[in-house]
Design a protein around this motif. Structure first.
Motif, PDB file in Angstrom:
ATOM      1  N   LEU A   3       0.839  -1.205   0.000  1.00 10.40           N
ATOM      2  CA  LEU A   3       0.000   0.000   0.000  1.00 10.40           C
ATOM      3  C   LEU A   3       0.870   1.250   0.000  1.00 10.40           C
ATOM      4  O   LEU A   3       1.801   1.367   0.808  1.00 10.40           O
ATOM      5  CB  LEU A   3      -0.937  -0.020   1.215  1.00 10.40           C
ATOM      6  CG  LEU A   3      -2.026   1.054   1.241  1.00 10.40           C
ATOM      7  CD1 LEU A   3      -2.962   0.934   0.040  1.00 10.40           C
ATOM      8  CD2 LEU A   3      -2.835   0.977   2.535  1.00 10.40           C
ATOM      9  N   GLU A  53      -3.806   6.933  -3.505  1.00 16.12           N
ATOM     10  CA  GLU A  53      -3.524   5.777  -2.653  1.00 16.12           C
ATOM     11  C   GLU A  53      -3.809   4.502  -3.430  1.00 16.12           C
ATOM     12  O   GLU A  53      -4.760   4.458  -4.210  1.00 16.12           O
ATOM     13  CB  GLU A  53      -4.452   5.741  -1.442  1.00 16.12           C
ATOM     14  CG  GLU A  53      -4.568   6.995  -0.653  1.00 16.12           C
ATOM     15  CD  GLU A  53      -5.682   6.937   0.387  1.00 16.12           C
ATOM     16  OE1 GLU A  53      -5.457   7.447   1.489  1.00 16.12           O
ATOM     17  OE2 GLU A  53      -6.777   6.385   0.101  1.00 16.12           O
ATOM     18  N   ASP A  55      -2.050   0.295  -4.603  1.00 16.23           N
ATOM     19  CA  ASP A  55      -0.875  -0.542  -4.756  1.00 16.23           C
ATOM     20  C   ASP A  55       0.283   0.291  -5.327  1.00 16.23           C
ATOM     21  O   ASP A  55       0.061   1.177  -6.166  1.00 16.23           O
ATOM     22  CB  ASP A  55      -1.216  -1.697  -5.708  1.00 16.23           C
ATOM     23  CG  ASP A  55      -0.026  -2.605  -5.912  1.00 16.23           C
ATOM     24  OD1 ASP A  55       0.455  -3.182  -4.925  1.00 16.23           O
ATOM     25  OD2 ASP A  55       0.451  -2.711  -7.063  1.00 16.23           O
ATOM     26  N   LEU A  83       2.162   3.517   3.019  1.00 12.79           N
ATOM     27  CA  LEU A  83       0.982   3.996   3.735  1.00 12.79           C
ATOM     28  C   LEU A  83       0.417   2.830   4.545  1.00 12.79           C
ATOM     29  O   LEU A  83       0.310   1.716   4.038  1.00 12.79           O
ATOM     30  CB  LEU A  83      -0.050   4.472   2.698  1.00 12.79           C
ATOM     31  CG  LEU A  83      -1.403   4.967   3.207  1.00 12.79           C
ATOM     32  CD1 LEU A  83      -1.235   6.265   3.978  1.00 12.79           C
ATOM     33  CD2 LEU A  83      -2.353   5.178   2.033  1.00 12.79           C
ATOM     34  N   ALA A  84       0.056   3.085   5.809  1.00 16.46           N
ATOM     35  CA  ALA A  84      -0.465   2.017   6.675  1.00 16.46           C
ATOM     36  C   ALA A  84      -1.915   1.683   6.320  1.00 16.46           C
ATOM     37  O   ALA A  84      -2.259   0.521   6.100  1.00 16.46           O
ATOM     38  CB  ALA A  84      -0.339   2.419   8.137  1.00 16.46           C
ATOM     39  N   THR A  85      -2.766   2.698   6.285  1.00 14.86           N
ATOM     40  CA  THR A  85      -4.183   2.473   5.942  1.00 14.86           C
ATOM     41  C   THR A  85      -4.657   3.608   5.041  1.00 14.86           C
ATOM     42  O   THR A  85      -4.221   4.751   5.194  1.00 14.86           O
ATOM     43  CB  THR A  85      -5.097   2.481   7.193  1.00 14.86           C
ATOM     44  OG1 THR A  85      -4.735   3.575   8.019  1.00 14.86           O
ATOM     45  CG2 THR A  85      -5.012   1.185   7.960  1.00 14.86           C
ATOM     46  N   ARG A  86      -5.559   3.269   4.152  1.00  8.25           N
ATOM     47  CA  ARG A  86      -6.092   4.286   3.246  1.00  8.25           C
ATOM     48  C   ARG A  86      -6.836   5.369   4.025  1.00  8.25           C
ATOM     49  O   ARG A  86      -7.568   5.057   4.963  1.00  8.25           O
ATOM     50  CB  ARG A  86      -7.070   3.645   2.246  1.00  8.25           C
ATOM     51  CG  ARG A  86      -6.398   2.750   1.217  1.00  8.25           C
ATOM     52  CD  ARG A  86      -7.449   2.254   0.234  1.00  8.25           C
ATOM     53  NE  ARG A  86      -6.928   1.175  -0.587  1.00  8.25           N
ATOM     54  CZ  ARG A  86      -6.716   1.280  -1.905  1.00  8.25           C
ATOM     55  NH1 ARG A  86      -7.007   2.403  -2.538  1.00  8.25           N
ATOM     56  NH2 ARG A  86      -6.237   0.258  -2.593  1.00  8.25           N
ATOM     57  N   ARG A  87      -6.695   6.610   3.588  1.00  3.82           N
ATOM     58  CA  ARG A  87      -7.415   7.734   4.204  1.00  3.82           C
ATOM     59  C   ARG A  87      -8.641   8.116   3.395  1.00  3.82           C
ATOM     60  O   ARG A  87      -9.527   8.788   3.872  1.00  3.82           O
ATOM     61  CB  ARG A  87      -6.490   8.976   4.292  1.00  3.82           C
ATOM     62  CG  ARG A  87      -5.113   8.715   4.851  1.00  3.82           C
ATOM     63  CD  ARG A  87      -5.189   8.311   6.304  1.00  3.82           C
ATOM     64  NE  ARG A  87      -3.915   7.822   6.795  1.00  3.82           N
ATOM     65  CZ  ARG A  87      -2.912   8.596   7.203  1.00  3.82           C
ATOM     66  NH1 ARG A  87      -3.032   9.895   7.188  1.00  3.82           N
ATOM     67  NH2 ARG A  87      -1.793   8.067   7.628  1.00  3.82           N
ATOM     68  N   GLY A  89     -10.478   5.800   1.486  1.00  2.00           N
ATOM     69  CA  GLY A  89     -10.929   4.496   1.002  1.00  2.00           C
ATOM     70  C   GLY A  89     -12.327   4.479   0.404  1.00  2.00           C
ATOM     71  O   GLY A  89     -12.658   3.613  -0.387  1.00  2.00           O
ATOM     72  N   GLN A 130      -8.769  15.346   4.045  1.00  2.00           N
ATOM     73  CA  GLN A 130      -9.773  14.402   4.574  1.00  2.00           C
ATOM     74  C   GLN A 130     -10.969  15.158   5.125  1.00  2.00           C
ATOM     75  O   GLN A 130     -12.111  14.771   4.910  1.00  2.00           O
ATOM     76  CB  GLN A 130      -9.167  13.575   5.708  1.00  2.00           C
ATOM     77  CG  GLN A 130      -8.367  12.392   5.258  1.00  2.00           C
ATOM     78  CD  GLN A 130      -7.919  11.587   6.471  1.00  2.00           C
ATOM     79  OE1 GLN A 130      -7.055  12.026   7.223  1.00  2.00           O
ATOM     80  NE2 GLN A 130      -8.522  10.430   6.660  1.00  2.00           N
TER      81      GLN A 130
END
Ligand SMILES: Cc1cc2nc3c(=O)[nH]c(=O)nc-3n(C[C@H](O)[C@H](O)[C@H](O)COP(=O)(O)O)c2cc1C
Length: 140
Positions: A3, A53, A55, A83-87, A89, A130
């Motif tokens: 990610l 964001e 792959d 990136l740890a988690t999508r912001r 998504g 965001q």
């Protein structure tokens, strides 16, 4: 899947109306949906800021396509890393038309982001986008 996130700023080649931004983003959303890309595209007083964001390889391909687009120039990639988690998504590309934001504050933070490669400014940029993405209308 690795990610990845990229954030860049650029100068728009033309003044965009909200409708013109929507047209650009609608095309981008269709392409992004096919490659698992999510993000936000902010237009603010003749400038773009975009978060992409997905792959790693998909993000690089998307950045390359965007870099060849003559509707903007002076593209500066501020972040291109893991990136740890999508912001973003929920959004294949959330359009953010930010003409009415507080100008001196945004101008100052934009300068810090680009000129000083400031980590705090990068976090603030993503948080700001965001927050603006959550305003008005439903996810698209
Ligand atoms: C500011 C800006 C943001 C864009 N964002 C995306 C995007 O998120 N995804 C995408 O595929 N294309 C994006 N594009 C469009 C690409 O640059 C390119 O026009 C498009 O991918 C070409 O697709 P087509 O030739 O198949 O219509 C963006 C263009 C601009 C000017």
């Amino acid at each position: 899947m690795k990610l990845w996130m990229a954030l860049y700023v650029s100068q728009a080649s033309l003044d965009l109306t909200p409708a013109a931004l929507t047209a650009l983003v609608t095309r981008a959303q269709a392409k992004n949906a096919l490659s698992g890309i999510t993000g936000g595209l902010m237009y603010y007083r003749g400038r773009f800021m975009q978060v992409i964001e997905g792959d790693h390889d998909a993000v690089q391909q998307c950045l390359a396509r965007i870099g060849n687009d003559t509707r903007h120039h002076d593209m500066t990639v501020v972040y291109n890393g893991p990136l740890a988690t999508r912001r973003f998504g929920e959004w294949t590309m959330r359009e953010i038309y930010a003409q009415r934001e507080n100008e001196p504050v945004v101008d100052d933070f934009w300068r810090r982001l680009v000129d000083e490669h400031d980590d705090q400014a990068l976090r603030t940029a993503v948080t700001l986008m965001q927050r603006l993405a959550q305003q008005d209308t439903a996810p698209r």
